[in-house]
Enzyme design. Structure first.
Site, PDB file in Angstrom:
ATOM      1  N   ASP A  14       0.314  20.999 -21.258  1.00 35.58           N
ATOM      2  CA  ASP A  14       1.582  20.599 -21.871  1.00 35.58           C
ATOM      3  C   ASP A  14       1.208  19.847 -23.141  1.00 35.58           C
ATOM      4  O   ASP A  14       0.679  18.736 -23.083  1.00 35.58           O
ATOM      5  CB  ASP A  14       2.339  19.701 -20.881  1.00 35.58           C
ATOM      6  CG  ASP A  14       3.685  19.245 -21.428  1.00 35.58           C
ATOM      7  OD1 ASP A  14       3.871  19.273 -22.664  1.00 35.58           O
ATOM      8  OD2 ASP A  14       4.547  18.863 -20.616  1.00 35.58           O
ATOM      9  N   TYR A  54      -0.307   8.173 -12.531  1.00 37.44           N
ATOM     10  CA  TYR A  54       0.319   9.478 -12.496  1.00 37.44           C
ATOM     11  C   TYR A  54       1.011   9.776 -13.826  1.00 37.44           C
ATOM     12  O   TYR A  54       1.874   9.048 -14.244  1.00 37.44           O
ATOM     13  CB  TYR A  54       1.335   9.561 -11.347  1.00 37.44           C
ATOM     14  CG  TYR A  54       1.400  10.966 -10.861  1.00 37.44           C
ATOM     15  CD1 TYR A  54       0.877  11.337  -9.635  1.00 37.44           C
ATOM     16  CD2 TYR A  54       1.912  11.966 -11.677  1.00 37.44           C
ATOM     17  CE1 TYR A  54       0.895  12.647  -9.216  1.00 37.44           C
ATOM     18  CE2 TYR A  54       1.935  13.271 -11.277  1.00 37.44           C
ATOM     19  CZ  TYR A  54       1.419  13.603 -10.047  1.00 37.44           C
ATOM     20  OH  TYR A  54       1.429  14.915  -9.654  1.00 37.44           O
ATOM     21  N   LYS A 105       3.253  16.003 -12.876  1.00 35.21           N
ATOM     22  CA  LYS A 105       2.842  17.042 -11.932  1.00 35.21           C
ATOM     23  C   LYS A 105       2.024  18.050 -12.739  1.00 35.21           C
ATOM     24  O   LYS A 105       2.245  18.223 -13.932  1.00 35.21           O
ATOM     25  CB  LYS A 105       4.074  17.695 -11.313  1.00 35.21           C
ATOM     26  CG  LYS A 105       4.855  16.768 -10.397  1.00 35.21           C
ATOM     27  CD  LYS A 105       4.178  16.569  -9.054  1.00 35.21           C
ATOM     28  CE  LYS A 105       4.930  15.534  -8.233  1.00 35.21           C
ATOM     29  NZ  LYS A 105       4.065  14.826  -7.283  1.00 35.21           N
TER      30      LYS A 105
HETATM   31  C1  F6R Z   1       8.765  16.328 -14.933  1.00 32.62           C
HETATM   32  C2  F6R Z   1       9.109  16.189 -16.353  1.00 32.62           C
HETATM   33  C3  F6R Z   1      10.456  15.684 -16.722  1.00 32.62           C
HETATM   34  C4  F6R Z   1      10.381  14.232 -17.196  1.00 32.62           C
HETATM   35  C5  F6R Z   1      11.771  13.658 -17.497  1.00 32.62           C
HETATM   36  C6  F6R Z   1      11.724  12.235 -18.044  1.00 32.62           C
HETATM   37  O1  F6R Z   1       7.436  16.715 -14.761  1.00 32.62           O
HETATM   38  O2  F6R Z   1       8.310  16.439 -17.207  1.00 32.62           O
HETATM   39  O3  F6R Z   1      11.369  15.836 -15.672  1.00 32.62           O
HETATM   40  O4  F6R Z   1       9.735  13.452 -16.222  1.00 32.62           O
HETATM   41  O5  F6R Z   1      12.421  14.443 -18.454  1.00 32.62           O
HETATM   42  O6  F6R Z   1      10.860  12.229 -19.131  1.00 32.62           O
HETATM   43  P1  F6R Z   1      10.584  10.932 -20.025  1.00 32.62           P
HETATM   44  O7  F6R Z   1      10.046   9.862 -19.113  1.00 32.62           O
HETATM   45  O8  F6R Z   1       9.590  11.434 -21.020  1.00 32.62           O
HETATM   46  O9  F6R Z   1      11.903  10.541 -20.635  1.00 32.62           O
HETATM   47 MG    MG Z   2       6.260  17.917 -20.512  1.00 26.17          MG
HETATM   48 MG    MG Z   3       5.346  21.334 -17.466  1.00 24.82          MG
END
Ligand code: F6R
Ligand code: MG
Ligand code: MG
Length: 372
Positions: free
Chosen positions: A13, A235, A238
């Site tokens: 990513d 963490y 995922k």
């Molecule tokens: C799950 C993922 C998204 C983010 C969510 C919050 O792996 O990538 O669900 O966790 O959009 O993201 P932030 O903390 O960057 O606002």
């Molecule tokens: Mg991402």
């Molecule tokens: Mg992803």
């Protein structure tokens, strides 16, 4: 001896468009250019670049074997450049999975996920490349078990003499299971050790199928395993795994491989890496996580290997035969979403990617009274 071929699927990513949704086309174009260059220079034989949600996936073929520094460095540099582009466009979470500054010989442990399989090319050699978004490598446990060990899924386990030989020695498949917490692995053979295997892989957050061979050690499948949590010391997401599976002629047929995804099983990930949800098999054009940052998606691309070149892909879930699986996934999504912040929709505290629980407990600590 026929020359061996290696299929390397390396993903990261590197930042995405409109939150954690899809890789921007400029990053995909950039990656294609880099790999085209490497192909001209003879570093790789062939390549295919695609995305599953916010993950940039590089499929490369070459004759350098698994864990080759030159191939890993090529992937690393490609991700670095794509992340720079993502920063230039102020894409979201640019460079998210590139956890280290400099390349040190092997991309494993640096953030990106790696699934590699080296094998002798058969006269005709079909493979299926899988990529998942918004979930963990253990999400492959259930479908891999069905493909390689469940005769109700894979007819060949019963009626193909290459999978069901005259004795146990020449029957079934061997599974390498990684304990991601202890950093240990064990190889178990099915059908003999099926119950032991299930006892482990039923805990997909800890025991993860990493590799599968046929009974005669013919390489059959590899899954990417990169616990970002353990690398970063915390963490950070995922892992959104990828996998390579070989098909046909003494291995599960492409249709037996795909059949395992007709059931959209529950996986851990989805919103904030902290929720259970159904995994939805989709075509490349639908490989984007929207509703509640999901539901988690899986794509399947079929290729034929031809003298190390990739012929294809066939976008295998781009098919009405998987409409019902998608509908069921939507129904499960409706049902489980109604639990809101309650388990088992929300993951248990130890598995959540985001949690404010320690702060909440700290804030309330003086207000907790002993109960007698
Ligand atoms: C799950 C993922 C998204 C983010 C969510 C919050 O792996 O990538 O669900 O966790 O959009 O993201 P932030 O903390 O960057 O606002
Ligand atoms: Mg991402
Ligand atoms: Mg992803």
């Amino acid at each position: 001896m026929p020359q061996k071929i290696t299929v390397s699927v390396i993903k990261a990513d590197i930042g995405s468009l409109a939150g954690h949704h899809v890789v921007h086309p400029v990053c995909i174009e950039l990656a294609k250019k880099e790999l085209e260059e490497a192909k001209k220079e003879g570093i790789i034989l062939d390549y295919y670049v695609f995305n599953c949600g916010d993950d940039l996936e590089l499929v490369m073929t070459h004759r350098k074997g698994e864990s080759n520094p030159e191939i890993h460095e090529l992937a690393w540099n490609t991700f670095k450049k794509a992340a720079e582009k993502a920063r230039e466009y102020k894409l979201y979470a640019a460079g998210q999975d590139l956890l280290k500054e400099t390349f040190s010989g092997n991309i494993r442990g640096m953030g990106p996920g790696v699934a590699e399989l080296e094998f002798e090319e058969r006269p005709s050699d079909p493979i299926v490349i899988f990529a998942m978004d918004k979930t963990e490598p253990g999400a492959f446990n259930l479908p891999l078990f069905k493909i390689f060990a469940d005769p109700f899924n894979t007819a060949g386990l019963v009626i193909d003499p290459k999978m069901h030989g005259p004795d146990l020695e020449s029957t079934g498949f061997r599974f390498k299971i990684l304990d991601v917490l202890e950093g240990k692995s064990v190889i178990l053979k099915c059908p003999e050790e099926m119950y032991d295997l299930l006892a482990l892989i039923g805990t997909p957050g800890r025991y993860v199928i990493e590799r599968i061979w046929r009974h005669d050690w013919l390489p059959a499948a590899a899954v990417s395993i990169t616990r970002l949590s353990l690398i970063a010391g915390r963490y950070v997401g995922k892992d959104d795994p990828c996998a390579v599976i070989r098909a046909q002629h003494g291995l599960p047929a492409v249709g037996e491989i795909l059949e395992a995804f007709a059931f959209p099983h529950l996986v851990a990930g989805w919103m904030r890496g902290s929720h259970h949800g159904p995994i939805m098999p989709v075509s490349l054009k639908d490989a984007k996580c929207t509703r509640f940052d999901g539901p988690p998606r899986v794509v399947a691309l079929g290729f034929q290997i031809c003298d190390g070149k990739l012929i294809g892909p066939a976008d295998l879930f781009d098919d009405p035969a998987f409409d019902r699986a998608r509908m069921i996934a939507c129904e499960i999504a409706d049902y489980i979403r109604r639990h809101g912040p309650f388990m088992p929709h929300r993951l248990g505290p130890e598995e959540m990617e985001y949690t404010t629980l320690p702060q909440v407990l700290e804030k309330l600590k003086d207000r907790f009274k002993e109960e007698h």
